[in-house]
Design a protein around this motif. Structure first.
Motif, short mmCIF file in Angstrom:
data_model
loop_
_atom_site.label_atom_id
_atom_site.label_comp_id
_atom_site.label_asym_id
_atom_site.label_seq_id
_atom_site.Cartn_x
_atom_site.Cartn_y
_atom_site.Cartn_z
N MET A 1 0.84 -1.20 0.00
CA MET A 1 0.00 0.00 0.00
C MET A 1 0.88 1.25 0.00
N LYS A 2 0.42 2.27 -0.72
CA LYS A 2 1.15 3.52 -0.85
C LYS A 2 1.21 4.26 0.49
N LYS A 3 2.40 4.80 0.80
CA LYS A 3 2.56 5.56 2.04
C LYS A 3 1.67 6.81 1.98
N ILE A 4 1.02 7.12 3.08
CA ILE A 4 0.02 8.20 3.10
C ILE A 4 0.60 9.55 2.66
N THR A 5 1.84 9.84 3.03
CA THR A 5 2.44 11.13 2.67
C THR A 5 2.74 11.23 1.18
N LYS A 6 2.77 10.11 0.49
CA LYS A 6 3.05 10.09 -0.96
C LYS A 6 1.77 10.14 -1.78
N MET A 7 0.62 10.07 -1.12
CA MET A 7 -0.66 10.06 -1.83
C MET A 7 -0.99 11.44 -2.39
N THR A 8 -1.67 11.45 -3.53
CA THR A 8 -2.17 12.70 -4.10
C THR A 8 -3.38 13.15 -3.26
N ASP A 9 -3.81 14.38 -3.48
CA ASP A 9 -5.00 14.88 -2.78
C ASP A 9 -6.21 14.00 -3.07
N MET A 14 -10.19 9.86 -1.33
CA MET A 14 -10.83 8.56 -1.45
C MET A 14 -10.51 7.67 -0.24
N ALA A 15 -9.29 7.81 0.30
CA ALA A 15 -8.93 7.04 1.50
C ALA A 15 -9.83 7.48 2.67
N TYR A 16 -10.10 8.79 2.75
CA TYR A 16 -10.99 9.28 3.81
C TYR A 16 -12.40 8.71 3.63
N VAL A 17 -12.86 8.70 2.38
CA VAL A 17 -14.19 8.14 2.10
C VAL A 17 -14.28 6.70 2.58
N HIS A 18 -13.15 5.98 2.49
CA HIS A 18 -13.12 4.58 2.91
C HIS A 18 -12.73 4.40 4.38
N LYS A 22 -6.94 9.80 9.15
CA LYS A 22 -5.61 10.42 9.04
C LYS A 22 -5.41 11.00 7.64
N ALA A 23 -6.01 10.35 6.64
CA ALA A 23 -5.90 10.84 5.27
C ALA A 23 -6.55 12.22 5.17
N PHE A 24 -7.69 12.39 5.84
CA PHE A 24 -8.35 13.70 5.80
C PHE A 24 -7.53 14.75 6.55
N ASP A 25 -6.92 14.37 7.66
CA ASP A 25 -6.08 15.32 8.41
C ASP A 25 -4.96 15.85 7.52
N LEU A 26 -4.33 14.94 6.77
CA LEU A 26 -3.24 15.35 5.87
C LEU A 26 -3.78 16.22 4.73
#
Length: 198
Positions: A1-9, A14-18, A22-26
Motif C-alpha cells: 500500500m502507498k505511504k500516506i504522505t506520498k498520496m495525491t490529494d 478517497m482514502a478518507y471516504v473509505h 488520518k488521510a483527511f487530516d493530511l
C-alpha cells in the motif's frame, strides 16, 4: 500500500471516504492555507473568512461522505468551487449593495477584438511590478472580479479551471477578468499609478 504522505490529494480524499481519518487530516493540512487565503481575499474579513472556511469544510466532508466526489485530478479546484458557492450564498443572504455581478449572458463576441484581453500575451507579459500595482487596487474590485483575478494571477489557474471552480461559463470568467482589468486601469488612471500594459 502507498505511504500516506506520498498520496495525491485525490487519493487522500478517497482514502478518507473509505474510513481513513488520518488521510483527511493530511488533506486538510495540505489545502487549508490556499483555501483560506482564497476566501479571505474575496471577503476581506478574517472573522467572516473563518466562518466561511469552516462551512466550506463541513460541506466538503459531507459531500465526500455522500460519495459526491469522483477523482478527476482536481481536488483543490473542487474544494474552491464549494468555497465559491458558500461565499456566493452568503452574499445573496446579505443582499449586499456592494456585490456587483456581471451579466450572466456575458458574451465576449460582442466586444471588438482589439479590446479583448489576449490570454497568451497576458500570461507571458505579467511581471512582478504589475502584480504589485494590481495588488494595491484589488481590494476595491467587486468580489466576483477580485476572485477571478486572484485565481488567475495568484493561483495560476486557467480560465477553464476558474469557470469550473466558480460554476460559470468560460466567457463569463473571461468577462469578469476583462471588467476587472478595465476597473484596475481606471483606478490606476484616477490615482496616477503607472501600470505596465497588460
Amino acid at each position: 500500500m502507498k505511504k500516506i504522505t506520498k498520496m495525491t490529494d485525490e487519493e487522500l480524499a478517497m482514502a478518507y471516504v473509505h474510513g481513513d481519518n488520518k488521510a483527511f487530516d493530511l488533506l486538510l493540512t495540505r489545502t487549508q492555507s490556499k483555501l483560506f487565503s482564497y476566501i479571505l481575499f474575496v471577503v476581506h474579513d478574517r472573522d467572516l473568512a473563518d466562518d466561511l472556511f469552516q462551512e466550506t469544510f463541513v460541506k466538503v466532508i459531507t459531500k465526500l461522505q455522500q460519495g459526491k466526489y469522483s477523482t478527476t485530478g482536481k481536488f483543490l479546484a473542487w474544494m474552491m468551487r464549494i468555497a465559491h458557492n458558500v461565499m456566493m450564498d452568503w452574499y445573496r443572504e446579505q443582499r449586499a449593495d456592494k456585490v456587483v455581478e456581471t451579466n450572466r449572458d456575458n458574451d465576449l463576441s460582442l466586444i471588438s477584438n482589439h479590446n479583448v484581453l489576449d490570454i497568451n500575451v497576458e500570461s507571458k507579459c505579467v511581471n512582478e511590478q504589475i502584480l504589485k500595482d494590481v495588488h494595491k487596487m484589488m481590494n476595491l474590485l467587486p468580489p466576483t472580479q477580485r476572485e477571478v483575478v486572484f485565481m488567475r494571477f495568484y493561483q495560476d489557474l486557467s480560465f477553464k479551471e476558474i469557470a469550473e471552480a466558480t460554476n460559470v461559463s468560460i466567457n463569463t470568467a473571461l468577462g469578469r477578468m476583462r471588467y476587472a482589468v478595465l476597473n484596475l486601469r481606471r483606478m490606476a488612471s484616477d490615482n496616477q499609478v503607472i501600470l505596465h500594459e497588460f
